[in-house]
Structure formats: structure tokens, C-alpha cells
Write a protein that holds these residues in place. Sequence first.
Motif, PDB file in Angstrom:
ATOM      1  N   LYS A 107      -4.334 -11.963  -5.997  1.00  0.00           N
ATOM      2  CA  LYS A 107      -3.609 -10.648  -6.710  1.00  0.00           C
ATOM      3  C   LYS A 107      -4.753  -9.420  -6.390  1.00  0.00           C
ATOM      4  O   LYS A 107      -5.733  -9.690  -6.136  1.00  0.00           O
ATOM      5  N   LYS A 108      -4.004  -8.356  -6.479  1.00  0.00           N
ATOM      6  CA  LYS A 108      -4.694  -7.127  -6.668  1.00  0.00           C
ATOM      7  C   LYS A 108      -5.769  -6.873  -5.566  1.00  0.00           C
ATOM      8  O   LYS A 108      -6.850  -6.554  -5.677  1.00  0.00           O
ATOM      9  N   TRP A 109      -5.177  -6.905  -4.103  1.00  0.00           N
ATOM     10  CA  TRP A 109      -6.086  -6.777  -3.026  1.00  0.00           C
ATOM     11  C   TRP A 109      -5.221  -5.356  -2.592  1.00  0.00           C
ATOM     12  O   TRP A 109      -4.036  -5.328  -2.758  1.00  0.00           O
ATOM     13  N   SER A 166      -0.619 -12.543   4.031  1.00  0.00           N
ATOM     14  CA  SER A 166      -0.355 -12.204   2.554  1.00  0.00           C
ATOM     15  C   SER A 166       0.538 -13.102   1.750  1.00  0.00           C
ATOM     16  O   SER A 166       0.629 -13.321   0.341  1.00  0.00           O
ATOM     17  N   GLY A 187      -2.368 -17.538  -5.666  1.00  0.00           N
ATOM     18  CA  GLY A 187      -2.330 -16.501  -6.657  1.00  0.00           C
ATOM     19  C   GLY A 187      -3.494 -15.351  -6.488  1.00  0.00           C
ATOM     20  O   GLY A 187      -3.820 -14.922  -7.539  1.00  0.00           O
ATOM     21  N   ASP A 229      -0.244 -15.088  -1.878  1.00  0.00           N
ATOM     22  CA  ASP A 229       0.367 -14.877  -2.888  1.00  0.00           C
ATOM     23  C   ASP A 229       0.377 -16.494  -3.510  1.00  0.00           C
ATOM     24  O   ASP A 229       0.331 -16.672  -4.621  1.00  0.00           O
ATOM     25  N   ARG A 253     -10.487  -5.563  -1.687  1.00  0.00           N
ATOM     26  CA  ARG A 253      -9.901  -5.635  -2.898  1.00  0.00           C
ATOM     27  C   ARG A 253      -9.568  -3.819  -3.514  1.00  0.00           C
ATOM     28  O   ARG A 253     -10.433  -3.084  -3.055  1.00  0.00           O
TER      29      ARG A 253
END
Length: 192
Positions: free
Chosen positions: A127-129, A118, A125, A122, A192
Motif C-alpha cells: 500500500k501507499k505507493w 498494481s 498488501g 494489492d 513510495r
Amino acid sequence: MKTKVLLLAGIAAALAANSVAQTNYTINASLATGGGDDPLARPRVVVEKVSAVKAAVVINTGTVEQTAFELLNQKRVENGLKPVAWSDQLATIARTHSRNMAELKFFGHCGLDHKMVSDRADDIGLKKWRAIGENIAYTRGYKDPIERAVELWLESPGHRQNLLSDEWRESAVGVTVAEDGSYYFTQVFLKR
């Protein structure tokens, strides 16, 4: 005199033929390149010592990754699951972790920088998973390192559960081959 020259020429030709045959036997790998401009997808040269001969073996890690990914999707289909889609972002995460394990000589989900999958997501970049997972494998000395890595994952309850989860939609495999011929595999899964 003519006989001595012919004899020496014959010995030299035999030695050269033996050397070429030995080299061809030792260098037994695809020289195909690939991966475009991504330095992590380029083949890695592995030097092995065979008898007194050193030979460079070029391994196209991009091809190894794709072959492993296809085999893993085949195993999913055999178990009644949909195949996962390849993700270039996940490939970057997987390749980075495999490369770190090979170069820093460790094997584990937690990197020597104390980062988990994880954290690596990050870092690039991503994101939103909603869910992220990782399988790793290490093989050395096997005729088919890809098949062995997949076998290891399927024999391990936790890795098998990850591989055969219907939760995942995207995945990628990253492979690095260390100088000693060891293969480090990382598969990253994402929803996602």
C-alpha cells in the motif's frame, strides 16, 4: 579367455567414460541453492533432451535475479542515475508474474486473471505507493539469457524509459525458467 574379458572390460570402461563425459557436458549449471524458505526463490529443475540423453539442469533463479538486478543498476549508473534499492515485496510480485507466465504459457503485462502489476501489489498488501511500473522479457536459447533480457529492455523505447527513469527508488527482478528452457523475467519498479 583372459583377452576377451579384458577386451569387454575395456569396452565397458570406454562406454562408461563416454556416458560420464556426456552427462557432465549436459549438466552445465550451478547446483547452488538459495532463497531460504521462499519456494519461489528456490532453483527450478529444467529437463532438456540432448540426443537420447535426458538431463536435469538446476538453475538457481535467485542468483539469476540478483545478477540481472545488478546489471540493470549498472546500466542506470552508466546513464547518470542512482541505483534502485532491492525490495523483497517487489520480488514477490515479480516472481509471481514470471511463474504464472511460464506455467500458464503466456507472455504479457496483463495476467490471464486480468490483473496488472498494481493489482498484484494489492494482492500482497503493498500500500501507499505513488507510482508502480513493470518490465517483462522472454528469452530462449541464448548463451546469456540475462544479458539478452537487459538488451531487449534497452532496445525497447517504453521499457528503456521505465528502466532509466529517475522516478523509481525501489525495484526487484523475478525469474522463472520453464520446462523448455525459456526464461521469463519480470522487473517491478516502485516509488513510495
